[in-house]
Scaffold this motif. Structure first.
Motif, PDB file in Angstrom:
ATOM      1  N   GLU A 156     -10.941   5.041  13.525  1.00 46.70           N
ATOM      2  CA  GLU A 156     -11.864   3.906  13.663  1.00 46.70           C
ATOM      3  C   GLU A 156     -12.348   3.728  15.101  1.00 46.70           C
ATOM      4  N   THR A 160      -5.903   3.235  10.172  1.00 45.65           N
ATOM      5  CA  THR A 160      -6.293   3.378   8.774  1.00 45.65           C
ATOM      6  C   THR A 160      -5.537   4.565   8.188  1.00 45.65           C
ATOM      7  N   GLN A 186      -6.911   6.197   5.798  1.00 39.41           N
ATOM      8  CA  GLN A 186      -7.992   6.857   5.066  1.00 39.41           C
ATOM      9  C   GLN A 186      -7.957   8.381   5.092  1.00 39.41           C
ATOM     10  N   ARG A 227      -4.647  -2.550  15.364  1.00 40.15           N
ATOM     11  CA  ARG A 227      -5.904  -2.608  16.114  1.00 40.15           C
ATOM     12  C   ARG A 227      -5.645  -3.333  17.428  1.00 40.15           C
ATOM     13  N   LEU A 229      -5.979  -9.783  13.521  1.00 37.13           N
ATOM     14  CA  LEU A 229      -4.568  -9.569  13.852  1.00 37.13           C
ATOM     15  C   LEU A 229      -4.469  -8.233  14.569  1.00 37.13           C
ATOM     16  N   TYR A 283      -2.002  -5.555  10.781  1.00 39.74           N
ATOM     17  CA  TYR A 283      -2.289  -6.192   9.488  1.00 39.74           C
ATOM     18  C   TYR A 283      -1.930  -5.240   8.349  1.00 39.74           C
ATOM     19  N   GLU A 338      -5.649   0.367   0.959  1.00 36.70           N
ATOM     20  CA  GLU A 338      -6.752   1.331   0.957  1.00 36.70           C
ATOM     21  C   GLU A 338      -6.745   2.189  -0.297  1.00 36.70           C
ATOM     22  N   TYR A 361     -16.954   9.278   9.817  1.00 34.24           N
ATOM     23  CA  TYR A 361     -16.718   9.912   8.506  1.00 34.24           C
ATOM     24  C   TYR A 361     -17.636   9.371   7.409  1.00 34.24           C
ATOM     25  N   GLU A 393     -15.891 -10.436   6.600  1.00 30.18           N
ATOM     26  CA  GLU A 393     -15.670  -9.136   5.958  1.00 30.18           C
ATOM     27  C   GLU A 393     -14.228  -9.018   5.458  1.00 30.18           C
ATOM     28  N   ILE A 394     -14.071  -8.742   4.174  1.00 24.81           N
ATOM     29  CA  ILE A 394     -12.725  -8.504   3.659  1.00 24.81           C
ATOM     30  C   ILE A 394     -12.499  -7.038   3.302  1.00 24.81           C
ATOM     31  N   ARG A 411     -17.900   9.408   1.798  1.00 18.99           N
ATOM     32  CA  ARG A 411     -17.467  10.183   2.966  1.00 18.99           C
ATOM     33  C   ARG A 411     -18.405  11.357   3.246  1.00 18.99           C
ATOM     34  N   GLY A 443      -8.399  -5.771   4.000  1.00 19.13           N
ATOM     35  CA  GLY A 443      -7.434  -6.450   4.866  1.00 19.13           C
ATOM     36  C   GLY A 443      -6.737  -7.531   4.050  1.00 19.13           C
TER      37      GLY A 443
HETATM   38  O1  4AD Z   1     -13.639  -1.943   8.191  1.00 20.99           O
HETATM   39  P1  4AD Z   1     -12.389  -1.225   8.597  1.00 20.99           P
HETATM   40  O2  4AD Z   1     -12.193  -0.951  10.033  1.00 20.99           O
HETATM   41  O3  4AD Z   1     -12.379   0.113   7.737  1.00 20.99           O
HETATM   42  C1  4AD Z   1     -11.439   1.088   7.788  1.00 20.99           C
HETATM   43  O4  4AD Z   1     -10.454   1.111   8.481  1.00 20.99           O
HETATM   44  C2  4AD Z   1     -11.655   2.166   6.757  1.00 20.99           C
HETATM   45  N1  4AD Z   1     -11.061   3.414   7.260  1.00 20.99           N
HETATM   46  C3  4AD Z   1     -11.033   1.726   5.461  1.00 20.99           C
HETATM   47  C4  4AD Z   1     -11.181   2.772   4.381  1.00 20.99           C
HETATM   48  O5  4AD Z   1     -12.306   3.077   4.011  1.00 20.99           O
HETATM   49  N2  4AD Z   1     -10.093   3.320   3.900  1.00 20.99           N
HETATM   50  O6  4AD Z   1     -11.125  -2.053   8.078  1.00 20.99           O
HETATM   51  C5  4AD Z   1     -10.983  -2.357   6.716  1.00 20.99           C
HETATM   52  C6  4AD Z   1     -10.631  -3.812   6.519  1.00 20.99           C
HETATM   53  C7  4AD Z   1     -11.668  -4.802   7.026  1.00 20.99           C
HETATM   54  O7  4AD Z   1     -12.685  -5.013   6.086  1.00 20.99           O
HETATM   55  C8  4AD Z   1     -10.824  -6.029   7.243  1.00 20.99           C
HETATM   56  O8  4AD Z   1     -10.618  -6.705   6.016  1.00 20.99           O
HETATM   57  C9  4AD Z   1      -9.491  -5.461   7.695  1.00 20.99           C
HETATM   58  O9  4AD Z   1      -9.463  -4.109   7.276  1.00 20.99           O
HETATM   59  N3  4AD Z   1      -9.350  -5.525   9.142  1.00 20.99           N
HETATM   60  C10 4AD Z   1      -8.564  -6.425   9.783  1.00 20.99           C
HETATM   61  N4  4AD Z   1      -7.793  -7.419   9.329  1.00 20.99           N
HETATM   62  C11 4AD Z   1      -7.116  -8.164  10.233  1.00 20.99           C
HETATM   63  N5  4AD Z   1      -7.155  -7.950  11.564  1.00 20.99           N
HETATM   64  C12 4AD Z   1      -7.922  -6.951  12.073  1.00 20.99           C
HETATM   65  N6  4AD Z   1      -7.944  -6.734  13.398  1.00 20.99           N
HETATM   66  C13 4AD Z   1      -8.677  -6.129  11.173  1.00 20.99           C
HETATM   67  N7  4AD Z   1      -9.500  -5.071  11.319  1.00 20.99           N
HETATM   68  C14 4AD Z   1      -9.903  -4.727  10.072  1.00 20.99           C
END
Ligand code: 4AD
Ligand code: MG
Length: 429
Positions: free
Chosen positions: A164, A184, A186, A207, A217, A220, A224, A329, A352-353, A359, A400
């Motif tokens: 990420e 992630t 992923q 993160r 957070l 978290y 996935e 990706y 955003e949830i 891919r 998340g």
């Molecule tokens: O949008 P993100 O960064 O996407 C990914 O990491 C992809 N690789 C996921 C995938 O396709 N397998 O993070 C996904 C979700 C976000 O929509 C959010 O809900 C949560 O993770 N998220 C957090 N929750 C709490 N604290 C943070 N710092 C977060 N960052 C992301």
């Protein structure tokens, strides 16, 4: 007689025997009568300890015991409308297991004080109901994955890939090599679709966010999923079905939690497929019409996300973000400027949830984007192998857990969606 849960004692009738154990939640003293409210994991019940009705020693101990002392109680049920739950126990035995010291948490405390004493504050009714809700949500999600032929897998959270982006990654020394705490799962899930086709995992993600917000957070719980043979549109369908399933189940089976937390179950009953889909370029137009100073290419902040869901009673998808603003990706759209992705935004401004996408299968395109982020291409060779040996169209998403709980439980701040929140400059207790 065996101990019973307070929930079950509250179902008994006048004159029946009861035997419970737990912690003193509240206490009030008269001269010859002590009112003790006892709490266990299922509820609270009022206990009446009266001089002469219990052993002299028991009465003395009941008088002395401070709140949060642990106790065992035996007695007789009396129906009384004034008592919480409409029943109370008239004690015949009152046994103190451990006398608590003066509990540091009183009624009005600062946020920082409560965070310093998180290990004790976790006993509060609010955090208890949130934790119960979270456990139920995880159970419902598991059910949904099971019914939809997804395999649960257990990837590592130690990795050499910052999928990420390098800006928010925690690095550490792994026996002389540089490794990261995973952002992630992923990439590992992508490797697993070649044998299992549909997989999911629940892992902590990390993160190193320098921003202090109500939605971030440092650590978290990341839920996935990754699916072979699925493109962006079908990926969104799976997500809206999963979220709707969870909302329906929560509305029906978590009434007690929702009521305490101030969420009307009807709000969640309204969450049914399909969810609205808005392209990023149209979202920009909508925001401009609403008076925001925003251009194509800009990221959304909390106010933008809130404006986009105005008037909606269920989540929406925003799709086809600019490639520059998203991870390497994600599959480039035919216009080569945007990507085949979708963010799910919760209603009421919870933001955003879910982040998901189809891919990329083209290795060169990924290398180009990785280089822009200064990544070490060598560490991604294993990932490119997935494209070299029987690549298929595939998609996935990340939810998340704490973001979802914030919305469902109407929480002000994400820290209360997890027992031991890791925040900017806080890893204690
Ligand atoms: O949008 P993100 O960064 O996407 C990914 O990491 C992809 N690789 C996921 C995938 O396709 N397998 O993070 C996904 C979700 C976000 O929509 C959010 O809900 C949560 O993770 N998220 C957090 N929750 C709490 N604290 C943070 N710092 C977060 N960052 C992301
Ligand atoms: Mg995202």
């Amino acid at each position: 007689m065996e101990f019973e849960k307070i929930r079950d004692a509250l179902k008994k009738g006048e004159g029946e025997k009861a035997k419970i154990r737990g912690w003193i939640y509240r206490k009030r003293k008269g001269g010859k009568i002590i009112f003790v409210v006892v709490r266990d994991s299922t509820g609270i019940i009022q206990v009446i300890v009266e001089k002469g009705k219990v052993a002299e020693e028991d009465f003395k101990n009941a008088k002395k015991a401070l709140i949060e002392s642990s106790v065992e109680v035996e007695g007789i049920i009396h129906e009384d409308e004034r008592a919480p739950g409409g029943r109370e126990i008239h004690a015949t035995k009152f046994n103190v297991i451990s006398f608590a010291e003066e509990f540091p948490i009183t009624e009005y405390q600062s946020v920082e004080f409560l965070l310093d004493n998180r290990h004790l504050w976790l006993r509060s009714r609010k955090l208890t109901e949130v934790m119960k809700l979270k456990a139920k949500v995880l159970k419902f999600i598991r059910e949904w994955f099971d019914e939809n032929e997804f395999w649960e897998v257990t990837p590592s959270v130690i990795t050499m890939n910052a999928a990420e982006g390098g800006a928010t990654v925690f690095s550490f020394d792994y026996f002389g090599q540089k490794a990261y705490l995973s952002q992630t799962a992923q990439m590992y899930l992508e490797a697993l679709i070649f044998s299992l086709e549909r997989v999911w995992s629940l892992t902590p993600s990390f993160r190193a966010e320098k921003s202090r917000t109500r939605r971030h957070l440092i650590e978290y719980w990341h839920l996935e999923a990754e699916e072979a043979w699925v493109r962006n549109e079908e990926n969104m369908k799976l997500q809206e079905e999963m979220i709707s399933y969870v909302c329906q189940k929560v509305a029906k089976e978590c009434k007690e939690q929702l009521e305490f937390l101030g969420r009307d179950p009807k709000d969640l009953m309204a969450v049914e497929p399909p969810f609205k889909r808005i392209k990023y370029k149209d979202a920009i137009k909508i925001l401009q019409e609403k008076g925001f100073d925003i251009q194509w290419g800009d990221d959304f902040g909390a106010p933008h996300e809130k404006a986009l869901v105005e008037g909606e009673d269920k989540p929406i998808f925003v799709t086809h973000f600019p490639a520059e603003s998203k991870a390497f990706y994600m599959k480039l759209s035919p216009d080569k400027k945007s990507v085949e992705c979708a963010d799910m935004l919760a209603p009421e401004g919870y933001g955003e949830i879910i982040g998901g996408s189809e891919r990329e299968e083209d290795i060169e395109s990924m290398i180009e984007r990785l280089k822009k982020d200064g990544a070490n291409i060598e560490n991604y060779q294993w990932y490119f192998d997935l494209r070299r040996y029987g690549s298929v169209p595939h998609s996935g998403f990340g939810l998340g857990m704490e973001r979802l709980i914030c919305w469902l439980a109407k929480l002000e701040h994400i820290r209360d969606a997890t027992p031991f929140p890791r925040l900017l400059r806080r890893a204690y207790p």
